[in-house]
Design an enzyme around this catalytic site. Structure first.
Site, PDB file in Angstrom:
ATOM      1  N   ARG A   1       0.754  -0.983  -0.069  1.00  0.00           N
ATOM      2  CA  ARG A   1       0.036   0.002   0.055  1.00  0.00           C
ATOM      3  C   ARG A   1       0.953   1.339   0.055  1.00  0.00           C
ATOM      4  O   ARG A   1       0.717   2.354  -0.859  1.00  0.00           O
ATOM      5  CB  ARG A   1      -1.000   0.176   1.187  1.00  0.00           C
ATOM      6  CG  ARG A   1      -1.774   1.142   1.313  1.00  0.00           C
ATOM      7  CD  ARG A   1      -2.583   1.748   0.414  1.00  0.00           C
ATOM      8  NE  ARG A   1      -3.159   0.833  -0.811  1.00  0.00           N
ATOM      9  CZ  ARG A   1      -3.101   1.179  -1.846  1.00  0.00           C
ATOM     10  NH1 ARG A   1      -2.872   2.360  -2.493  1.00  0.00           N
ATOM     11  NH2 ARG A   1      -3.756   0.287  -2.732  1.00  0.00           N
TER      12      ARG A   1
ATOM     13  N   LYS B   1       1.897  25.101  -5.202  1.00  0.00           N
ATOM     14  CA  LYS B   1       0.861  24.657  -4.491  1.00  0.00           C
ATOM     15  C   LYS B   1       1.031  22.865  -4.321  1.00  0.00           C
ATOM     16  O   LYS B   1       0.049  22.244  -4.856  1.00  0.00           O
ATOM     17  CB  LYS B   1      -0.458  24.915  -5.317  1.00  0.00           C
ATOM     18  CG  LYS B   1      -0.577  26.364  -5.137  1.00  0.00           C
ATOM     19  CD  LYS B   1      -1.900  26.974  -5.781  1.00  0.00           C
ATOM     20  CE  LYS B   1      -2.200  28.220  -5.810  1.00  0.00           C
ATOM     21  NZ  LYS B   1      -3.017  28.762  -6.700  1.00  0.00           N
TER      22      LYS B   1
ATOM     23  N   LYS C   1       3.871  39.698  -6.520  1.00  0.00           N
ATOM     24  CA  LYS C   1       2.574  39.516  -6.648  1.00  0.00           C
ATOM     25  C   LYS C   1       1.626  40.799  -6.347  1.00  0.00           C
ATOM     26  O   LYS C   1       2.123  41.739  -5.789  1.00  0.00           O
ATOM     27  CB  LYS C   1       2.013  38.344  -5.912  1.00  0.00           C
ATOM     28  CG  LYS C   1       2.942  37.000  -6.498  1.00  0.00           C
ATOM     29  CD  LYS C   1       2.523  35.864  -6.047  1.00  0.00           C
ATOM     30  CE  LYS C   1       1.439  35.215  -6.914  1.00  0.00           C
ATOM     31  NZ  LYS C   1       1.064  33.829  -6.612  1.00  0.00           N
TER      32      LYS C   1
ATOM     33  N   GLU D   1       3.551  40.143 -11.221  1.00  0.00           N
ATOM     34  CA  GLU D   1       1.902  39.882 -11.654  1.00  0.00           C
ATOM     35  C   GLU D   1       1.214  41.149 -11.819  1.00  0.00           C
ATOM     36  O   GLU D   1       1.660  41.894 -11.336  1.00  0.00           O
ATOM     37  CB  GLU D   1       1.450  39.032 -10.449  1.00  0.00           C
ATOM     38  CG  GLU D   1      -0.039  38.650 -10.539  1.00  0.00           C
ATOM     39  CD  GLU D   1      -0.616  38.087  -9.205  1.00  0.00           C
ATOM     40  OE1 GLU D   1      -0.176  36.977  -9.212  1.00  0.00           O
ATOM     41  OE2 GLU D   1      -1.179  38.880  -8.620  1.00  0.00           O
TER      42      GLU D   1
ATOM     43  N   ASP E   1      -2.510  37.755 -14.382  1.00  0.00           N
ATOM     44  CA  ASP E   1      -3.401  37.036 -13.338  1.00  0.00           C
ATOM     45  C   ASP E   1      -4.876  36.962 -13.975  1.00  0.00           C
ATOM     46  O   ASP E   1      -5.475  38.130 -14.078  1.00  0.00           O
ATOM     47  CB  ASP E   1      -3.247  37.645 -12.239  1.00  0.00           C
ATOM     48  CG  ASP E   1      -4.018  37.095 -11.069  1.00  0.00           C
ATOM     49  OD1 ASP E   1      -4.124  35.755 -11.077  1.00  0.00           O
ATOM     50  OD2 ASP E   1      -4.458  37.596 -10.422  1.00  0.00           O
TER      51      ASP E   1
END
Ligand code: SF4
Length: 637
Positions: free
Chosen positions: A106, A141, A173, A202, A225
């Site tokens: 597993r 992320k 940003k 950005e 963005d």
């Protein structure tokens, strides 16, 4: 593993504490079920099997899990990292003490499924934008602690890594802009404190874009963005290639192609690593050794002996070794079609992709049937050009010139459907291969002033360069932005915007890296690679050309080869006297070819023995007639 040893070392170093934690978490003092149900001396073998199609990433980590649980377990990968697998395909075999094997199962699968899921999702996005030069980026992320693993999996899917962490790039940003008093000031501050780091800014609107563009020296990248496609298109015009542009925000599979077509350089997608859908994999245990492969090969050989001259098996150069090893002929598409149709075999089993089987069907004698082990094995490149799309483009060329049949000779690369070959036949056009494209283009220019070349824009551009046509004389057809009549009339070559998603993955920086790491190495690439790569290579040519060059080279010659990886690995194995590496750090495999597996071939042959003809590829008589005309024009040159 054929990925670079450095990248595997870094991966395993990052995975070690995670494996330690996972083993402690899952097994702790012992696997109660296995310890109680299996006698201590039970030896088991198992197969890790794909239960869904996808891209494999993380086999070294899975192997490290088994090794951590019990160093006597052996793991044998049957596919490469980054390779596409089909449902039912065996990815690896494992063997060792039964209790340890089941305890580790597993944990190993958890790593492998997550990483392969990321690679699969990345590959889907990369494929969606493959006809443009845009690249797919990941983000930060990632699952905490898994950054190196997640980003490695993105690379295995053909994606490009964005910054690794906060320390290796300045990324200004919206909050930094608002908090520091504006873009110009924020950039100045960043340059003062971190003069050596690349800077990305950005922007939320065109005013901010203009302010970012005014920074001197130019920024390393600008992030658009959450802009709409129309806004991105305008941003591309405003930017005019001064700074690379990255599109970010809601980059989905559905929108990716449209966004890439705006002309941005990068698309970054957090979903690749924050919304992972694990690839469905399982491990099946058997008490019997072996993976069934040798039994199947034995059975295929028996059937071949039984059918004798009634059948030939064709194995394309990009096929798996086990397929090529049972084939009667090995070669590239047209060569195989011609070889097979020169025999009297009743059944031509084409282990390649659909357009190749179609070419054989076009050339076949009346009594010959062409079969393919998986009818869904298409070709990414061929599928970029549908007959409807090409006809629509032709009608537009007709409107722009008054008569397209007088202005342009249509040329289709052999990697196209029979319908497009027939289109060329009907319109005074011709087929070409990657080996004779220059000869065909020269001929075409004696017929009419212009050329309409499909489906591979790169082969078209690279070959046009070879015969002295410049970029300013070429245009790429864009169904979203129809070309003006003036532009069409001023062009010598109109290129269809198709590309092969294997060769498209070779990048100019790959050439730079191999030259740096292997001084003196010769770089040889297929002309389906982008012109930016072909221009940097020492040589370019068809598959046959690449094979010939390696066969004829002096022992000890170093080669970095930019073509499908199975062929490169075969050349490596067949030429131990040469030093051969793949050009890209993540070697690309043709997923369409991967659909042909030994079990599918065995099933097709078993059916033939029973008198059932499965997966027959046919071309209607009219289409075949016109396609033959276009092919014959080429063969007569
Ligand atoms: S390598 Fe490219 S052109 Fe060749 S079959 Fe695969 S997708 Fe098609």
């Amino acid at each position: 593993m054929k990925t670079s040893p450095e990248s595997i070392d870094a991966l395993l170093e990052a995975a070690a504490p995670l494996i330690e934690l996972a083993v402690e978490e899952d097994i702790g003092p012992g696997d109660a079920t296995s310890l109680s149900t299996l006698p201590p001396d039970t030896h088991l073998t198992g197969r890790i099997i794909a239960r869904a199609p996808g891209i494999i990433a993380g086999l070294p980590v899975a192997a490290a899990v088994f090794c951590k649980v019990d160093p006597s377990i052996s793991v044998t990968p049957l596919v490469e990292e980054g390779q596409e697998v089909v449902t039912g395909e065996i990815i690896a075999t494992v063997a060792g003490p039964g209790r340890s094997l089941l305890a580790a199962e597993r944990i190993a699968l958890n790593f492998l499924q997550r990483m392969s899921g990321i690679a699969t999702q990345t590959d889907a996005l990369v494929s969606a934008v493959a006809t443009t030069s845009a690249r797919i980026l990941d983000t930060r992320k990632t699952l905490p602690g898994y950054r190196i693993l997640d980003k490695y999996a993105v690379r295995m899917g053909g994606g490009t890594n964005h910054r690794m962490s906060l320390y290796d790039m300045v990324m200004i940003k919206d909050n930094h802009i608002d908090g520091s008093g504006g873009i110009t000031r924020a950039v100045q501050q960043a340059r003062t404190h971190y003069p050596d780091l690349p800077i990305e800014v950005e922007v939320r609107d065109f005013d901010e874009l203009r302010e970012a563009l005014a920074c001197a020296p130019p920024l390393d990248r600008i992030l658009l963005d959450n802009m709409t496609s129309d806004q991105m298109r305008e941003a591309v015009v405003i930017t005019a290639d001064r700074v690379p542009l990255e599109a970010s925000g809601n980059i989905t599979l559905k929108r990716a192609a449209e966004i890439a077509a705006t002309g941005v350089d990068y698309l970054s997608a957090g979903s690749l690593t924050h919304s992972v859908k694990a690839l469905d994999l399982s491990m099946k245990i058997s008490r019997k050794p072996g993976d069934g492969l040798s039994e199947r090969i034995h059975r295929i050989r028996q059937i071949k002996a039984e059918l004798g001259d009634r059948m030939v098996i064709l194995g394309h150069h990009y096929q798996r070794d086990e397929i090529v090893n049972v084939a009667d002929f090995r070669g590239d598409s047209l060569q195989l079609a011609r070889q097979a149709t020169q025999t009297n075999a009743e059944y031509i089993v084409f282990c390649g992709v659909h357009f190749m089987a179609e070419s054989a069907a076009v050339l076949a004698k009346a009594h010959q049937h062409v079969l393919i082990p998986d009818i869904s094995a298409g070709c990414y490149l061929a599928d970029t050009a549908t007959p409807q799309g090409v006809v629509a483009a032709w009608e537009a060329l007709d409107a722009a010139t008054g008569n397209a049949d007088k202005a342009f000779t249509p040329i289709t690369y052999v990697n196209s459907t029979a319908a497009l070959k027939a289109f060329c036949g009907q319109h005074g056009g011709i087929v070409c291969t990657s080996g004779n494209a220059d000869q065909v283009i020269r001929w075409a220019l004696t017929q009419r002033p212009g050329i309409f070349f499909f489906p591979d824009q790169h082969l078209g551009r690279n070959t046009a360069h070879k015969v002295g046509i410049t970029d300013s004389e070429m245009l790429v057809w864009d169904k979203f932005n129809p070309l003006s009549a003036d532009a069409v009339q001023a062009s010598k070559v109109i290129l269809w915007p198709g590309a092969c998603n294997v060769h498209q993955r070779f990048l100019p920086e790959h050439v730079g890296t191999v030259r740096q790491q292997h001084p003196g190495i010769r770089v040889i690439v297929h002309p389906e690679c982008p012109a930016s790569v072909v221009d940097l290579a020492d040589e370019n040519g068809s598959t046959a050309y690449i094979i010939r060059r390696i066969n004829e080279a002096a022992p000890g010659t170093q080669w970095a080869i930019g073509t499908e990886s199975r062929l490169v690995y075969r050349l490596q194995a067949e030429h131990p006297e040469q030093e051969i590496i793949t050009l890209a750090d993540v070697p690309p495999f043709c997923g369409s070819m991967s659909r042909i597996t030994l079990p599918k071939l065995a099933d097709l042959l078993e059916a033939l023995v029973r008198g059932e003809v499965l997966n027959k590829v046919t071309v209607d008589a009219e289409t075949a007639r016109w396609a033959r005309i276009a092919l014959e024009r080429m063969l007569e040159l």
